[in-house]
Design a protein around this motif. Structure first.
Motif, PDB file in Angstrom:
ATOM      1  N   GLU A   1       1.864  12.699  -0.912  1.00  0.00           N
ATOM      2  CA  GLU A   1       2.107  12.106   0.407  1.00  0.00           C
ATOM      3  C   GLU A   1       1.075  12.602   1.421  1.00  0.00           C
ATOM      4  O   GLU A   1       0.661  11.850   2.313  1.00  0.00           O
ATOM      5  N   THR A   2       0.644  13.845   1.270  1.00  0.00           N
ATOM      6  CA  THR A   2      -0.429  14.342   2.131  1.00  0.00           C
ATOM      7  C   THR A   2      -1.716  13.568   1.874  1.00  0.00           C
ATOM      8  O   THR A   2      -2.465  13.246   2.812  1.00  0.00           O
ATOM      9  N   MET A   3      -1.985  13.254   0.604  1.00  0.00           N
ATOM     10  CA  MET A   3      -3.152  12.424   0.281  1.00  0.00           C
ATOM     11  C   MET A   3      -3.034  11.056   0.946  1.00  0.00           C
ATOM     12  O   MET A   3      -4.011  10.519   1.470  1.00  0.00           O
ATOM     13  N   ARG A   4      -1.846  10.485   0.933  1.00  0.00           N
ATOM     14  CA  ARG A   4      -1.640   9.177   1.572  1.00  0.00           C
ATOM     15  C   ARG A   4      -1.917   9.257   3.080  1.00  0.00           C
ATOM     16  O   ARG A   4      -2.487   8.336   3.669  1.00  0.00           O
ATOM     17  N   LEU A   5      -1.495  10.350   3.702  1.00  0.00           N
ATOM     18  CA  LEU A   5      -1.740  10.523   5.132  1.00  0.00           C
ATOM     19  C   LEU A   5      -3.237  10.555   5.430  1.00  0.00           C
ATOM     20  O   LEU A   5      -3.696   9.974   6.426  1.00  0.00           O
ATOM     21  N   ILE A   6      -3.990  11.239   4.584  1.00  0.00           N
ATOM     22  CA  ILE A   6      -5.444  11.291   4.757  1.00  0.00           C
ATOM     23  C   ILE A   6      -6.046   9.899   4.586  1.00  0.00           C
ATOM     24  O   ILE A   6      -6.896   9.463   5.373  1.00  0.00           O
ATOM     25  N   LYS A   7      -5.599   9.179   3.554  1.00  0.00           N
ATOM     26  CA  LYS A   7      -6.092   7.824   3.302  1.00  0.00           C
ATOM     27  C   LYS A   7      -5.801   6.913   4.492  1.00  0.00           C
ATOM     28  O   LYS A   7      -6.675   6.166   4.952  1.00  0.00           O
ATOM     29  N   ARG A   8      -4.589   6.968   5.003  1.00  0.00           N
ATOM     30  CA  ARG A   8      -4.228   6.109   6.139  1.00  0.00           C
ATOM     31  C   ARG A   8      -5.038   6.452   7.390  1.00  0.00           C
ATOM     32  O   ARG A   8      -5.390   5.575   8.177  1.00  0.00           O
ATOM     33  N   ALA A   9      -5.330   7.738   7.564  1.00  0.00           N
ATOM     34  CA  ALA A   9      -6.098   8.154   8.744  1.00  0.00           C
ATOM     35  C   ALA A   9      -7.540   7.653   8.672  1.00  0.00           C
ATOM     36  O   ALA A   9      -8.098   7.196   9.676  1.00  0.00           O
ATOM     37  N   LEU A  10      -8.154   7.742   7.486  1.00  0.00           N
ATOM     38  CA  LEU A  10      -9.556   7.366   7.343  1.00  0.00           C
ATOM     39  C   LEU A  10      -9.744   5.885   7.058  1.00  0.00           C
ATOM     40  O   LEU A  10     -10.765   5.305   7.429  1.00  0.00           O
ATOM     41  N   ASP A  11      -8.793   5.280   6.386  1.00  0.00           N
ATOM     42  CA  ASP A  11      -8.914   3.878   5.960  1.00  0.00           C
ATOM     43  C   ASP A  11      -7.601   3.150   6.242  1.00  0.00           C
ATOM     44  O   ASP A  11      -6.864   2.784   5.333  1.00  0.00           O
ATOM     45  N   PRO A  12      -7.267   2.956   7.515  1.00  0.00           N
ATOM     46  CA  PRO A  12      -5.941   2.429   7.873  1.00  0.00           C
ATOM     47  C   PRO A  12      -5.662   1.035   7.317  1.00  0.00           C
ATOM     48  O   PRO A  12      -4.498   0.679   7.115  1.00  0.00           O
ATOM     49  N   ASN A  13      -6.702   0.263   7.034  1.00  0.00           N
ATOM     50  CA  ASN A  13      -6.495  -1.082   6.505  1.00  0.00           C
ATOM     51  C   ASN A  13      -6.554  -1.131   4.978  1.00  0.00           C
ATOM     52  O   ASN A  13      -6.478  -2.203   4.387  1.00  0.00           O
ATOM     53  N   ASP A  14      -6.711   0.030   4.333  1.00  0.00           N
ATOM     54  CA  ASP A  14      -6.720   0.135   2.869  1.00  0.00           C
ATOM     55  C   ASP A  14      -7.741  -0.831   2.255  1.00  0.00           C
ATOM     56  O   ASP A  14      -7.438  -1.610   1.358  1.00  0.00           O
ATOM     57  N   LEU A  15      -8.981  -0.738   2.727  1.00  0.00           N
ATOM     58  CA  LEU A  15     -10.046  -1.619   2.236  1.00  0.00           C
ATOM     59  C   LEU A  15     -10.994  -0.938   1.262  1.00  0.00           C
ATOM     60  O   LEU A  15     -11.703  -1.611   0.521  1.00  0.00           O
ATOM     61  N   PHE A  16     -11.031   0.408   1.239  1.00  0.00           N
ATOM     62  CA  PHE A  16     -11.950   1.116   0.355  1.00  0.00           C
ATOM     63  C   PHE A  16     -11.283   1.366  -0.995  1.00  0.00           C
ATOM     64  O   PHE A  16     -10.356   2.165  -1.111  1.00  0.00           O
ATOM     65  N   ASN A  17     -11.751   0.638  -2.014  1.00  0.00           N
ATOM     66  CA  ASN A  17     -11.239   0.738  -3.387  1.00  0.00           C
ATOM     67  C   ASN A  17      -9.700   0.785  -3.406  1.00  0.00           C
ATOM     68  O   ASN A  17      -9.091   1.724  -3.936  1.00  0.00           O
ATOM     69  N   PRO A  18      -9.066  -0.233  -2.866  1.00  0.00           N
ATOM     70  CA  PRO A  18      -7.592  -0.214  -2.769  1.00  0.00           C
ATOM     71  C   PRO A  18      -6.917  -0.224  -4.136  1.00  0.00           C
ATOM     72  O   PRO A  18      -7.462  -0.738  -5.124  1.00  0.00           O
ATOM     73  N   GLY A  19      -5.723   0.367  -4.180  1.00  0.00           N
ATOM     74  CA  GLY A  19      -4.947   0.375  -5.405  1.00  0.00           C
ATOM     75  C   GLY A  19      -5.268   1.497  -6.361  1.00  0.00           C
ATOM     76  O   GLY A  19      -4.649   1.594  -7.426  1.00  0.00           O
ATOM     77  N   LYS A  20      -6.198   2.387  -6.004  1.00  0.00           N
ATOM     78  CA  LYS A  20      -6.569   3.491  -6.888  1.00  0.00           C
ATOM     79  C   LYS A  20      -5.914   4.801  -6.427  1.00  0.00           C
ATOM     80  O   LYS A  20      -5.638   4.986  -5.249  1.00  0.00           O
ATOM     81  N   ILE A  21      -5.681   5.666  -7.367  1.00  0.00           N
ATOM     82  CA  ILE A  21      -5.104   7.004  -7.205  1.00  0.00           C
ATOM     83  C   ILE A  21      -3.618   6.929  -6.863  1.00  0.00           C
ATOM     84  O   ILE A  21      -2.791   7.569  -7.527  1.00  0.00           O
ATOM     85  N   PHE A  22      -3.245   6.163  -5.853  1.00  0.00           N
ATOM     86  CA  PHE A  22      -1.836   5.978  -5.501  1.00  0.00           C
ATOM     87  C   PHE A  22      -1.716   4.688  -4.725  1.00  0.00           C
ATOM     88  O   PHE A  22      -2.707   4.125  -4.230  1.00  0.00           O
ATOM     89  N   SER A  23      -0.501   4.189  -4.611  1.00  0.00           N
ATOM     90  CA  SER A  23      -0.252   3.001  -3.781  1.00  0.00           C
ATOM     91  C   SER A  23       0.180   3.449  -2.402  1.00  0.00           C
ATOM     92  O   SER A  23       0.726   4.530  -2.220  1.00  0.00           O
ATOM     93  N   LEU A  24      -0.116   2.622  -1.411  1.00  0.00           N
ATOM     94  CA  LEU A  24       0.336   2.916  -0.053  1.00  0.00           C
ATOM     95  C   LEU A  24       1.620   2.176   0.285  1.00  0.00           C
ATOM     96  O   LEU A  24       2.200   2.427   1.322  1.00  0.00           O
TER      97      LEU A  24
END
Length: 467
Positions: free
Chosen positions: A444-467
């Motif tokens: 979940e901490t990883m998800r928080l980082i992803k959302r902060a840097l890539d809020p629209n989930d456009l960089f290689n979406p669907g990898k590592i975890f789902s949002l």
């Protein structure tokens, strides 16, 4: 645990974006189905999913322009190196634009006195070492495939030399990265250590392009050893081979490489590479250092091997003989798939503490002996990392189900021993549930980082975890 499901691409690009990309890249924007299919395929068992377009940038500035154009049109962006990853790491699950960095292949700077260099992300591993040879240096990370440096950084790759020289995590000093908001950043300087703020370099290593597109990498280099000696030793039992490795590590012997191949894998290697090694569990060794130091290492390891049921060492001293030996090892995946015509490979990737390695491999081997599908074992056992390559018929769902069950027990076994579901392949599509099992709330901490840097989930979406 299964890979997440997704709808087949492409989704179609907006005409305004196509016009913008054509203006930026001209003929380096490719919309043909053949090129798109090439960039939507995987080395492993994952289905091909086509991106909507493939772009071939030649500079960081062009990547910045590409990112800004795609973000403005809410279009996914998938970084792509050599396409050698095997966890579906570059599969464009939501279509979008694949960014092929292969034309960014310049070696920008070599600082021989400081043992480092800076390269663009599309530089290949073998290309770099050919360039470094004349200055007496080499880059040791060797995943087998002739991967790009950017791709190796993105998946936190390692390989056959990791037991002595570490992984990409240890090899990288600094990165140049284009972020989801179009910033061109450098994560650190060339100094060998730094306490300056957050460690953005390590954050990007292994992020699989979900947080940024790596365009340049500054690497640690090493001097070419005075003496390099390779050897092959077959063993009467799997336990004897593993015990030899564990005892060597525990004695502090600085093995440069030590690889294990079981009897099934050796049969495949002999057939694929036209060799005649004994078809029993076998260790491939390499020793680096001064002539005297290498000889001391060899004597100690030979004694351990003999005590554990090892047979006589077969030596490879000349460079061409060493290259032939390691080429056979590097082609082991294709050799395994070649055991059954028309089949595909599903390579697994677990890593356990070295003290639990023998137990984990032996339990896995016993599990495989009752399977109806081949499952050769191979791996970089010097750091506790090994693989099973399930060879399955893609037209037989029952074989896919059996491989999933075997892999479930393998990963569960590794986690129960304090290990990980991936030593070097990354999470990609196939191990997302296991990541949660392994790290829990940290995801979940990883998800928080992803959302902060890539809020629209456009960089290689669907990898590592789902949002």
């Amino acid at each position: 645990m299964n890979a997440p499901s997704f709808a087949p691409g492409p989704t179609g690009l907006k005409s305004e974006l196509v016009d913008r990309l054509r203006a930026l890249f001209g003929e380096r924007l490719n919309l043909t189905e053949a090129i798109r299919a090439q960039h939507g395929a995987s080395e492993s068992h994952f289905a091909t999913v086509l991106p909507d377009a493939v772009v071939f940038p030649q500079s960081t500035e062009e990547v910045v322009a590409l990112v800004k154009a795609c973000v403005a049109h809410d279009t996914p962006i998938i970084p792509y190196g050599a396409g050698t990853s095997i966890e579906g790491n570059t599969t464009p699950v939501r279509g979008g634009v694949t960014v092929d960095l292969s034309q960014m292949d310049a070696i920008l700077e070599v600082n021989a006195e400081d043992f480092d260099c800076t390269v663009q992300a599309g530089v290949r591993r073998e290309q770099l070492n050919a360039h470094l040879r004349d200055v007496g240096l080499f880059f040791p990370i060797d995943p087998g495939a002739n991967a790009t440096i950017g791709g190796m950084a993105s998946t936190r790759a390692s390989g056959t030399n990791a037991v002595r020289y570490g992984t990409m995590r240890e090899a990288i000093l600094s990165l140049r990265v284009v972020t989801p908001d179009g910033r061109d950043i450098r994560t650190s300087r060339r100094a060998r250590k730094s306490a300056a703020g957050y460690d953005l370099t390590r954050l990007m290593i292994g992020a699989e392009g979900t947080l940024g597109i790596i365009t340049e990498v500054t690497l640690r280099l090493h001097g070419i050893p005075e003496s390099i000696l390779s050897a092959v030793c077959s063993f009467d039992t799997m336990a004897g081979a593993v015990d030899t490795v564990v005892q060597s590590i525990q004695l502090g012997i600085p093995l440069a490489r030590v690889e294990i191949l079981d009897d099934v894998q050796m049969r495949a290697v002999n057939a694929w590479s036209d060799l005649d090694y004994p078809e029993t569990t076998t260790l491939f060794f390499e020793f680096h250092g001064s002539e005297r130091y290498v000889q001391e290492q060899v004597e100690t390891v030979s004694e351990l091997a003999t005590g554990n049921g090892g047979n006589a060492f077969q030596w490879a001293v000349l460079p061409e003989d060493r290259d032939r030996l390691w080429k056979a090892r590097h082609q082991a995946y294709y050799a395994a798939v070649g055991l059954r015509k028309g089949c595909v490979g599903w390579p697994t990737d677990v890593c356990v503490p070295i003290s639990r390695l023998a137990e984990c491999i032996l339990e896995t081997k016993a599990d495989l002996e009752t399977a109806s599908i081949p499952g050769p074992i191979l791996g970089h056992v010097g750091d506790g990392n090994f693989h099973v390559v399930f060879v399955i018929d893609p037209n037989k769902p029952e074989e896919q189900a059996e491989a999933e069950a075997l892999n479930h027990r393998l990963v569960r076994r590794a986690l129960d021993m304090g290990g990980t579901c991936t030593g070097e392949h990354g999470i990609g599509l196939g191990k997302q549930d296991w990541l949660v099992e392994e790290l829990g709330e940290a995801v979940e901490t990883m998800r928080l980082i992803k959302r902060a840097l890539d809020p629209n989930d456009l960089f290689n979406p669907g990898k590592i975890f789902s949002l």
